[in-house]
Design an enzyme around this catalytic site. Structure first.
Site, PDB file in Angstrom:
ATOM      1  N   CYS A  40       0.818  -1.219   0.000  1.00  0.00           N
ATOM      2  CA  CYS A  40       0.000   0.000   0.000  1.00  0.00           C
ATOM      3  C   CYS A  40       0.854   1.272   0.000  1.00  0.00           C
ATOM      4  O   CYS A  40       0.632   2.185  -0.804  1.00  0.00           O
ATOM      5  CB  CYS A  40      -0.961  -0.008   1.180  1.00  0.00           C
ATOM      6  N   ASN A  73      -5.468   2.346   2.112  1.00  0.00           N
ATOM      7  CA  ASN A  73      -4.536   1.219   2.046  1.00  0.00           C
ATOM      8  C   ASN A  73      -5.215  -0.104   1.739  1.00  0.00           C
ATOM      9  O   ASN A  73      -4.603  -1.004   1.159  1.00  0.00           O
ATOM     10  CB  ASN A  73      -3.767   1.090   3.372  1.00  0.00           C
TER      11      ASN A  73
END
Length: 340
Positions: free
Chosen positions: A146, A307
């Site tokens: 992420c 994320n």
């Protein structure tokens, strides 16, 4: 088309399930979990209480599908790679097992992984903004981390233009969901709440991914902040020549023109003049903003994303869409929430 999610009880697995349940072209056929096999999805993902026709499947009982999403801990996908190859035409892995091409780099960052190098060569990075042509028709996809995704998108226009002098410094902030669904001492509420804990001051594992994708040396610092979702990176670059904010905006607009999930934030004033993950919860966007010193000798790029979505499940679905020949944006049109 039928999809299977392996590792369905984690936060990323939950987001994969949520996105696939509303996908117009892909049917979620099975979501696997040893611990909750035979139990309803809501036990791990209470937001899915309305989904009554699906329960978790034991991984041993998975049936062949068109696409398999693997949301397993590090090392597990690589260990199962031969079995997984027979389960689906397209395998999309969200672990770090196949992200790094160089075996020595992978072992330095993640530890020994016998036989991984040969398998890794078949995986295309799951970042459409850089690898769209290779993802079309791909059979093996490895989704970046992420924070790596945010940093790569922040640095790519500068790197491609040859403007990065020396090292790129990346200051990253991440919410607690990035640590996964399994509790640890650091995720205990009494320790996490209200804290801004620098847990990765130097040598973070995502540095290798960023350097590999951008062709520059990246140095990263990571801070855990009091949010559940969200990543924000602030990248500092010394350009090879002085560059103005107007030039930066033109460079980034040109690089990401037509990208469905990259938004350039260019406001000069106001509360939201720089990217903030708060307004991206649940969305597959990466917002990017730029700034430069008055003399043009320092560039700052800010990138923000969810994320669990653009940094994981959403990026995986976006890549799978391309691999399967579907509309890249299918199932990913949620715009985020404001206020939250």
């Amino acid at each position: 088309m039928r999809a299977v999610v392996l590792g369905g009880t984690g936060y990323v697995g939950g987001e994969l399930i949520r996105l696939l349940l509303h996908h117009p072209k892909i049917e979620l056929a099975q979501a696997a979990s040893r611990r909750l096999a035979g139990r309803p999805l809501r036990l791990a993902h209470p937001n899915l209480r309305h989904v009554r026709h699906l329960a978790f499947t034991d991984p041993a009982d998975l049936r062949p599908a068109d696409v398999l999403f693997c949301a397993l801990p590090p090392g597990e996908t690589a260990a199962m790679r031969h079995r997984l190859a027979g389960l689906a035409d397209v395998v999309v892995d969200l672990s770090p097992d196949f992200r790094l091409r160089d075996q020595q780099t992978h072992e330095r960052v993640y530890g020994p992984a016998p036989g991984r190098a040969e398998a890794a060569a078949a995986f295309v990075p799951g970042l459409p903004e850089l690898y769209r042509d290779r993802l079309a028709g791909a059979r093996r996809v490895s989704v970046p981390g992420c924070m790596a995704t945010a940093a790569i998108l922040a640095l790519t226009p500068l790197a491609e233009a040859g403007l990065v002098e020396g090292e790129a410094l990346v200051d990253a902030r991440t919410g607690s969901s990035g640590s996964g669904a399994t509790a640890t001492a650091a995720s205990h509420h009494a320790e996490r709440a209200g804290a801004m804990r620098v847990y990765g001051p130097a040598g973070h594992r995502h540095e290798a991914e960023i350097s590999q994708a951008c062709g520059v040396t990246a140095r990263m610092t990571v801070t855990a902040v009091p949010r559940v979702r969200g990543v924000q990176v602030v990248a500092h670059v010394s350009p090879r020549r002085p560059i103005s904010r107007a030039e930066l905006l033109a460079l980034f607009r040109g690089r990401y023109a037509g990208e469905p999930f990259v938004r350039l934030v260019a406001d000069r004033s106001g509360v939201h003049r720089m990217p903030d993950p708060k307004i991206l919860d649940g969305a597959n966007f990466c917002d990017i903003g730029v700034a430069a010193d008055a003399d043009g000798r320092r560039v700052v790029v800010v990138a923000a994303l969810d994320n669990l979505v653009k940094g994981a499940a959403g990026g995986a679905v976006q890549s799978a869409n391309l691999a399967l020949g579907l509309d890249e944006t299918a199932g990913l049109d949620f715009p985020g929430l404001h206020p939250v």
